[in-house]
Design a protein around this motif. Structure first.
Motif, PDB file in Angstrom:
ATOM      1  N   HIS A 180      42.626 -45.657   0.620  1.00 28.91           N
ATOM      2  CA  HIS A 180      44.081 -46.012   1.618  1.00 28.91           C
ATOM      3  C   HIS A 180      45.021 -46.728   1.801  1.00 28.91           C
ATOM      4  N   VAL A 181      46.425 -46.307   1.428  1.00 31.23           N
ATOM      5  CA  VAL A 181      47.144 -47.862   1.084  1.00 31.23           C
ATOM      6  C   VAL A 181      48.075 -47.556   2.648  1.00 31.23           C
ATOM      7  N   VAL A 182      48.672 -48.979   3.006  1.00 27.67           N
ATOM      8  CA  VAL A 182      49.240 -48.220   4.189  1.00 27.67           C
ATOM      9  C   VAL A 182      50.269 -49.717   3.699  1.00 27.67           C
ATOM     10  N   ASN A 183      51.696 -49.673   4.122  1.00 30.51           N
ATOM     11  CA  ASN A 183      52.758 -50.050   3.567  1.00 30.51           C
ATOM     12  C   ASN A 183      53.719 -49.796   4.084  1.00 30.51           C
TER      13      ASN A 183
ATOM     14  N   GLU B 218      57.255 -50.036   2.493  1.00 32.11           N
ATOM     15  CA  GLU B 218      57.956 -49.651   1.472  1.00 32.11           C
ATOM     16  C   GLU B 218      57.766 -47.918   1.431  1.00 32.11           C
ATOM     17  N   PRO B 219      58.412 -47.214   0.517  1.00 31.25           N
ATOM     18  CA  PRO B 219      58.727 -46.370   0.588  1.00 31.25           C
ATOM     19  C   PRO B 219      56.800 -45.080  -0.202  1.00 31.25           C
ATOM     20  N   LEU B 220      56.698 -44.221   0.446  1.00 29.85           N
ATOM     21  CA  LEU B 220      55.528 -44.367  -0.242  1.00 29.85           C
ATOM     22  C   LEU B 220      55.657 -42.800  -1.614  1.00 29.85           C
ATOM     23  N   PRO B 221      54.206 -43.222  -2.154  1.00 31.92           N
ATOM     24  CA  PRO B 221      54.865 -42.402  -3.334  1.00 31.92           C
ATOM     25  C   PRO B 221      54.645 -40.497  -2.572  1.00 31.92           C
ATOM     26  N   THR B 222      55.478 -39.544  -2.800  1.00 29.03           N
ATOM     27  CA  THR B 222      55.194 -37.938  -3.084  1.00 29.03           C
ATOM     28  C   THR B 222      53.959 -37.823  -3.257  1.00 29.03           C
ATOM     29  N   ASP B 223      53.298 -38.002  -4.936  1.00 29.78           N
ATOM     30  CA  ASP B 223      52.435 -37.118  -5.276  1.00 29.78           C
ATOM     31  C   ASP B 223      51.342 -37.658  -5.527  1.00 29.78           C
TER      32      ASP B 223
ATOM     33  N   TRP C 209      42.476 -39.647  -4.629  1.00 33.20           N
ATOM     34  CA  TRP C 209      41.197 -40.528  -4.528  1.00 33.20           C
ATOM     35  C   TRP C 209      41.756 -41.031  -3.252  1.00 33.20           C
ATOM     36  N   ALA C 210      43.303 -41.039  -3.311  1.00 30.13           N
ATOM     37  CA  ALA C 210      43.859 -41.854  -2.772  1.00 30.13           C
ATOM     38  C   ALA C 210      45.393 -40.884  -1.111  1.00 30.13           C
ATOM     39  N   GLU C 211      45.233 -41.643  -0.615  1.00 27.03           N
ATOM     40  CA  GLU C 211      45.953 -42.013   1.013  1.00 27.03           C
ATOM     41  C   GLU C 211      46.939 -42.607   0.966  1.00 27.03           C
ATOM     42  N   ALA C 212      48.667 -42.516   1.801  1.00 28.02           N
ATOM     43  CA  ALA C 212      49.055 -43.464   1.895  1.00 28.02           C
ATOM     44  C   ALA C 212      49.536 -43.170   3.391  1.00 28.02           C
TER      45      ALA C 212
END
Length: 218
Positions: free
Chosen positions: A62-65, A67-72, A76-79
């Motif tokens: 789970h990435v928290v940032n 910055e603009p988040l990836p759309t795809d 195994w990931a979320e943002a």
């Protein structure tokens, strides 16, 4: 221009010394947490694509940032777009196996915000790994400039604008000032204070401590 290309070869290219050290750090992470492949990891300030390149990838990241988040996103990931020092309730209400942060603590904006980030890290998981460049390494790592971190603000702004090993030499005064004021390297005493239940590890270069890693194992 020659010096700027030197920065790419030393720090930014896939075969650079910096890239090799990042790969070594990723291997160290997986050695420290042998069950990493089964863990749910919260990454404060990281990027999803970085986890796609590591030798051992967690079961879920789970990435928290800010910055603009990836759309795809891979399965195994979320943002989330959020501030690591003021995490929203839907993140604070969760539990993770490991909280990870790499070269973020020095950018959050002052001691009080670092304290809030550290408090969240310690509460959200039984294990954490927080890396930050060491204040007293003789080369400031963001601008690859000797002793820059010890200069007064106007001098640091001048270096940020003119030093050829900076990311983008020639930037405006306002942008350089913002970057300087939001880059505050941390020493060992403060890191121990922020993470009193951690083991502080040294990442060395030429025998000198280049960065510090606060580690708590479950």
């Amino acid at each position: 221009m020659a010096l700027h290309s030197l920065r790419f070869r030393l720090v930014d290219s896939p075969t650079s010394l910096g890239a090799k050290r990042r790969a070594r750090r990723a291997a160290w992470l997986s050695e420290t947490f042998p069950k990493l492949a089964t863990m749910r990891v919260l990454d404060l300030g990281g990027r999803v694509q970085s986890w796609a390149k590591v030798p051992v990838r967690p079961a879920h990241v789970h990435v928290v940032n800010l910055e603009p988040l990836p759309t795809d996103l891979p399965d195994w990931a979320e943002a989330d777009h959020a501030d690591a020092c003021e995490l929203p309730e839907h993140i604070l209400g969760r539990r993770y196996d490991l909280v990870f942060s790499n070269s973020v603590l020095e950018h959050v904006g002052g001691y009080e915000r670092r304290r809030r980030m550290a408090e969240a890290i310690r509460d959200l998981a039984p294990a954490y790994w927080v890396q930050t460049p060491y204040r007293y390494f003789p080369i400031e790592p963001h601008w690859v400039a000797p002793g820059m971190q010890f200069l007064p603000v106007p001098a640091r702004v001048a270096v940020a604008r003119k030093w050829p090993l900076a990311y983008t030499p020639g930037k405006s005064y306002d942008l350089a000032l913002k970057q300087v004021l939001t880059t505050e390297l941390v020493g060992r005493a403060e890191l121990r204070h922020l993470f009193p239940d951690a083991t502080i590890r040294n990442e060395r270069l030429l025998g000198l401590t280049k960065s510090l890693i606060a580690v708590r194992q479950p």
